[in-house]
Design a protein around this motif. Structure first.
Motif, mmCIF file in Angstrom:
data_model
loop_
_atom_site.group_PDB
_atom_site.id
_atom_site.type_symbol
_atom_site.label_atom_id
_atom_site.label_comp_id
_atom_site.label_asym_id
_atom_site.label_seq_id
_atom_site.Cartn_x
_atom_site.Cartn_y
_atom_site.Cartn_z
ATOM 1 N N ILE A 546 -8.164 -107.088 83.727
ATOM 2 C CA ILE A 546 -7.345 -107.604 84.844
ATOM 3 C C ILE A 546 -6.312 -106.445 85.671
ATOM 4 O O ILE A 546 -5.954 -106.588 86.392
ATOM 5 C CB ILE A 546 -6.716 -109.076 84.454
ATOM 6 C CG1 ILE A 546 -7.715 -110.100 84.244
ATOM 7 C CG2 ILE A 546 -5.683 -109.411 85.427
ATOM 8 C CD1 ILE A 546 -7.203 -111.304 83.915
ATOM 9 N N SER A 624 -15.939 -113.674 85.520
ATOM 10 C CA SER A 624 -15.799 -114.472 86.773
ATOM 11 C C SER A 624 -16.876 -113.988 87.924
ATOM 12 O O SER A 624 -17.183 -114.626 88.790
ATOM 13 C CB SER A 624 -14.497 -114.401 87.270
ATOM 14 O OG SER A 624 -13.889 -113.195 87.518
ATOM 15 N N GLU A 640 -10.433 -115.620 80.432
ATOM 16 C CA GLU A 640 -9.970 -115.256 81.703
ATOM 17 C C GLU A 640 -9.427 -116.322 82.624
ATOM 18 O O GLU A 640 -8.740 -116.155 83.214
ATOM 19 C CB GLU A 640 -11.302 -114.977 82.344
ATOM 20 C CG GLU A 640 -11.010 -114.265 83.805
ATOM 21 C CD GLU A 640 -12.290 -113.560 84.507
ATOM 22 O OE1 GLU A 640 -12.347 -112.997 85.565
ATOM 23 O OE2 GLU A 640 -13.653 -113.714 84.140
ATOM 24 N N ARG A 644 -6.386 -115.849 84.670
ATOM 25 C CA ARG A 644 -6.330 -116.044 86.175
ATOM 26 C C ARG A 644 -5.246 -117.150 86.625
ATOM 27 O O ARG A 644 -4.844 -116.823 87.424
ATOM 28 C CB ARG A 644 -7.738 -116.312 86.440
ATOM 29 C CG ARG A 644 -8.839 -115.373 86.284
ATOM 30 C CD ARG A 644 -8.517 -113.914 87.172
ATOM 31 N NE ARG A 644 -9.650 -112.991 87.090
ATOM 32 C CZ ARG A 644 -9.450 -111.870 87.767
ATOM 33 N NH1 ARG A 644 -8.629 -111.482 88.083
ATOM 34 N NH2 ARG A 644 -10.503 -111.009 87.714
ATOM 35 N N GLN A 647 -2.175 -115.484 86.354
ATOM 36 C CA GLN A 647 -2.015 -114.620 87.401
ATOM 37 C C GLN A 647 -1.707 -115.045 88.847
ATOM 38 O O GLN A 647 -1.019 -114.644 89.503
ATOM 39 C CB GLN A 647 -3.429 -113.856 87.577
ATOM 40 C CG GLN A 647 -3.096 -112.330 88.602
ATOM 41 C CD GLN A 647 -4.552 -111.977 88.544
ATOM 42 O OE1 GLN A 647 -5.613 -112.532 88.432
ATOM 43 N NE2 GLN A 647 -4.426 -110.557 89.043
ATOM 44 N N ALA A 703 -6.940 -114.080 92.258
ATOM 45 C CA ALA A 703 -7.189 -115.061 91.056
ATOM 46 C C ALA A 703 -7.523 -116.248 91.227
ATOM 47 O O ALA A 703 -8.364 -116.648 90.517
ATOM 48 C CB ALA A 703 -5.483 -114.812 90.604
#
Length: 878
Positions: A546, A624, A640, A644, A647, A703
């Protein structure tokens, strides 16, 4: 030609300044009365006690009149009974340029006309004087003798004498020398003035009523009122130093020299305010602007509350102005508005402890001081400041906005170009004069101003009170009781939990990373860790991916700015960043293949003979973005999803911070920056902030899009409501439309979203939202109710103020303080006192007539119109 004598007498002397034209046989041509033999005799007439008249001749005496500049032949009486020349001139309404052997003068009409014109049009002495020159001769071939310097001196003396006269210094035995600091300032009639308009026993009012006698102050700085390094205070001292609005110059300079370097300002814990006011150029400037203290509700300058700034808006300058303006006030309730109050007030009392004793006026057991931020400036602050320092959410402030100084700057800014070229004394006297006129205009318009305010306040009070009760009726009574206690605790102590803020904070990316690291440590301890690399765990691998994605976005934005005219250095810098990022990606991909082995085959098949993409376009293929047929451990999807979501929360924080900073930059640009150079630089800074805003918006959208695939794999639902799609019209600052107010605004969801972790259920989040809305609805109703009460008290104070001032002038008219036994002077002093008393009684009667329907209007709750039609029509035309 025999001389034509004009003997003493006001009408005759004024006629002597008429402009005449003489028929020369072909046309009328200008001719001076002096060339026709006119001589003006001042002093006594023969036979009026002057048995042996003598004269002192002035053949080239210059007089400034409204129709031009005149050169006259003037004779002063020089007999034994004659007054000195300046008295002879003044008795004929000519203001002498000097007190010793005057060679020029201005008529009172000229000085009065320029005085008012300078207030209304902000015309300078230079412009007005050269208007008179052109009225005298518009060809520049026969220009009169230059008397510009003399006119400057006469205007300045005239302003000073008028200020002393209007403040009653001529009636005081001590005269001008006995003027107390701020004694010539025009006071606000609606603010609490213990000497004039507070009721008996106000000091012992109950705590629930003391707020009605609160003084509202607003601090601000103006960086347009600069002054160049011109002259000095020795060569150009102020005539009214410390008598009205400016603080005493020498005392102020000594204070700044002593404490300017001792007082250290701590770094800001709020928004980066230094980005908009630091590093202002001081080259060639003696003053970079002025700081002031105003009445926050009525926009009136406070006495001894204005001082120069030497470098930006330092605390030490504003501290001196604040403490000086308050040192003699007995008031115990204060509300102080300042656009950086959240920072300035933190160590105010600590700094006061370092200052001299005469500046100490801090809090006591009986005094209550609240520090708030003006409403228009508040959106530029961090979220915690937007409630703790809000006029909307704090008690006993009514609907005060704290922005009074901003409205006053529009009045004084037009004189900035002329005052910046003045010496220190001339500039100080000029600004004092303009501040005094502004205060007087506010005083005369107080009747209509308060009338309009209460008309709005009563209607809004009824409307918001109805909305509050209607909203509360649909809520759970137990919840309302709990929220009410929580609100009361916070209002008493802002260190308590803030009911206006969400109790459930969104999970940040740093917090999620910390939790994942702790989880790795726990799994390593019990032997269940998901680790396929000797140094990089699965969660670390996802965090690195990321981070690389963020670097790719930044590099893509910078690379897109390269154009055909970009330099080799710029292209080199981008290529070096690409090389570094490519090596990082290659190293990361080798670790990723350990956790997702099937990706090695996918990348090998997609490579083929295609040219290699630049680093910012390399697909990282996080879970993703994988095709569903590619096998992937669900644990990676779970990691994730957490990253995310956090994020997205971080992106919203960045977006809000960028919008707040941009709003503050626009405020600074509109208020302080003039000229192409400064505006171009400001636009460049604003454009940099816009880039950050766009980057934060893109980060959120990426995101959010990346959340959907792992949430599908994990079976997580309901996150869409917590993280809505970000549309273009959602990206707007907290204040929204300039025409919207707190009670009618439409906020973007980015400012009201309640985030939270998975442990917060929907019912808790709903109660969180309802509590915030209930607190805001209740606050709106309370603020408008307080506004009505404050306005009624201010109306009472205005009437009492005018009555008290009338009585004060009546006492002067009785001759109790006269310093002369001369009958004529005694009569003049008494006459002026009576006129001033009549003026204040007229103002009192005018306000009473305007407000005659107000009690009934308030009683009926705004069901009748309180503004008479004739007043409405007059001000609609205005």
């Amino acid at each position: 030609m025999s001389p034509l004598w004009i003997v003493p007498g006001r009408v005759s002397v004024l006629n002597a300044l008429h402009r005449v034209r003489l028929w020369n046989g072909t046309f009328f041509e200008k001719v001076l009365l002096k060339t026709l033999g006119l001589r003006i005799q001042l002093g006594h007439k023969v036979g009026e006690g002057c048995s042996n008249p003598k004269s002192t001749f002035a053949n080239d005496f210059v007089v400034l009149h409204v129709n031009g500049i005149h050169q006259v032949a003037l004779d002063f009486c020089d007999c034994e009974m004659a007054q000195i020349p300046i008295i002879q001139l003044l008795r004929h309404r000519w203001f002498p340029a000097t007190v010793d052997n005057p060679k020029s003068a201005s008529t009172f009409t000229v000085l009065q006309q320029f005085h008012i014109l300078s207030f209304e049009s902000k015309a300078s002495c230079f412009e007005y004087y050269h208007t008179l020159v052109r009225l005298t001769d518009n060809t520049s071939m026969e220009s009169p003798k230059d008397r510009y310097s003399a006119f400057l001196r006469m205007v300045r003396e005239y302003r000073h004498i008028k200020m002393l006269k209007r403040s009653g210094r001529g009636h005081d035995p001590m005269g001008a020398a006995g003027t107390k600091p701020g004694g010539c300032a025009v006071l606000c009639p609606a603010c609490p003035q213990p000497k004039y308009n507070l009721p008996a026993g106000w000091e012992s009012a109950l705590p629930g009523q003391r707020w009605l006698y609160c003084l509202f102050l607003a601090l601000d700085a103006n960086f347009r009122l600069k002054r160049k390094h011109v002259s000095s205070s020795i060569a150009d001292p102020a005539l009214g130093d410390g008598m009205s609005y400016f603080v005493k110059r020498n005392d102020f300079i000594d204070f700044i020299d002593t404490f300017g370097k001792l007082i250290i300002q701590d770094p800001s814990t709020c928004s980066n305010h230094k980005a908009v006011d630091a590093e202002r150029s001081t080259k060639g400037l003696a003053a970079t602007g002025v700081g002031t203290i105003d009445c926050a509700r009525h926009d009136v300058k406070q006495p001894i509350s204005v001082g120069d700034l030497q470098k930006s808006e330092r605390y030490v300058n504003m501290d001196y102005l604040y403490f000086t303006s308050l040192k003699d006030t007995p008031l115990v309730e204060l509300v102080v508005s300042y656009d950086i109050a959240c920072q300035w007030s933190v160590k105010l009392w600590d700094r006061m402890g370092q200052y001299p004793q005469h500046l100490h006026c801090g809090p006591s057991d009986k005094r209550s001081i609240s520090f708030l931020v003006p409403k228009f400036h508040l959106p530029a602050h961090i979220m915690s400041c937007q409630t703790a320092f809000s006029f909307n959410f704090n008690l006993h402030v009514g609907c005060t906005d704290g922005e009074a100084p901003e409205r006053g700057w529009s009045h004084i800014n037009p004189v900035a170009m002329s005052t910046r070229e003045m010496g220190p004394g001339s500039r100080q006297d000029t600004l004092d004069d303009h501040f005094g006129d502004w205060n007087w205009k506010k005083t005369t318009l107080m009747g209509i101003s308060l009338l309009r305010k209460i008309q709005v306040a009563v209607a809004e009070c009824n409307e918001h009170t109805f909305r509050y009760h209607q909203f509360e009726a649909g809520l759970n009574a137990t919840h309302v009781e709990q929220w009410s206690k929580e609100l009361d605790l916070w209002l008493q102590d802002h260190r308590k939990q803030n009911p206006f803020e969400p109790h459930f904070k969104p999970l940040t990316q740093n917090l999620v990373r910390r939790e994942l690291a702790n989880q790795d440590a726990a799994e390593l301890a019990n032997g269940t860790a998901y680790v396929l690399h000797e140094t990089v765990s699965a969660s670390q691998m996802m965090m690195m991916g990321i981070d690389l994605e963020n670097q790719q976005r930044r590099l893509a934005v910078d690379a897109a700015e390269l154009g055909p005219h970009s330099t080799d250095i710029q292209h080199t810098q981008i290529q070096v960043r690409r090389n570094i990022l490519k090596r990082k990606i290659d190293a990361w991909v080798s670790i990723q293949h350990l956790y997702i082995p099937s990706l090695s085959m996918v990348r090998a098949q997609s490579a083929g003979d295609q040219p290699e993409d630049p680093a910012e376009r390399v697909s990282l293929i996080l879970p993703s973005s994988m095709d569903r047929h590619i096998p992937c451990d669900p644990r990676l999807c779970s990691i994730e999803w957490k990253l995310r979501k956090s994020q997205a929360n971080d992106a919203l924080d960045d977006l809000r911070e960028g919008l707040r900073l941009r709003a503050y930059l626009y405020i600074d640009k509109d208020r302080f920056l003039r000229g192409q150079r400064h505006n171009t630089r400001s636009r460049g800074v604003i454009e940099q902030v816009n880039v950050k805003v766009d980057a934060a918006a893109l980060k959120y959208r990426v995101a959010r899009d990346a959340i959907y695939p792992p949430s599908t794999v994990l079976g997580i639902v309901g996150w869409e409501a917590e993280l809505p799609p970000l549309l273009g019209n959602d990206i707007k600052q907290l204040s929204g439309d300039d025409n919207e107010t707190e009670g009618h605004r439409s906020l973007s969801w980015i400012w009201t979203r309640v985030g939270g972790g998975s442990r917060v259920n929907e019912e808790e989040r709903l109660q969180d939202v309802l509590r915030i809305e209930w607190c805001k609805t209740k606050s709106r109703a309370e603020r408008w109710s307080e506004e009505v009460k404050l306005l009624l008290e201010e109306m009472r104070r205005v009437l009492q103020f005018f009555s008290s001032r009338a009585v004060e002038w009546d006492r002067r008219a009785q001759g109790m303080c006269f310093t002369t036994s001369h009958p004529a002077k005694h009569e003049g002093l008494a006459s002026y006192s009576a006129r001033q008393a009549s003026l204040f009684r007229t103002l009192n009667a005018y306000c009473q007539r305007l407000w005659r329907f107000v009690p009934r209007y308030v009683e009926l709750g705004g069901m009748v119109d309180v503004i008479p039609p004739e007043i409405t029509r007059a001000h609609d035309e205005d």
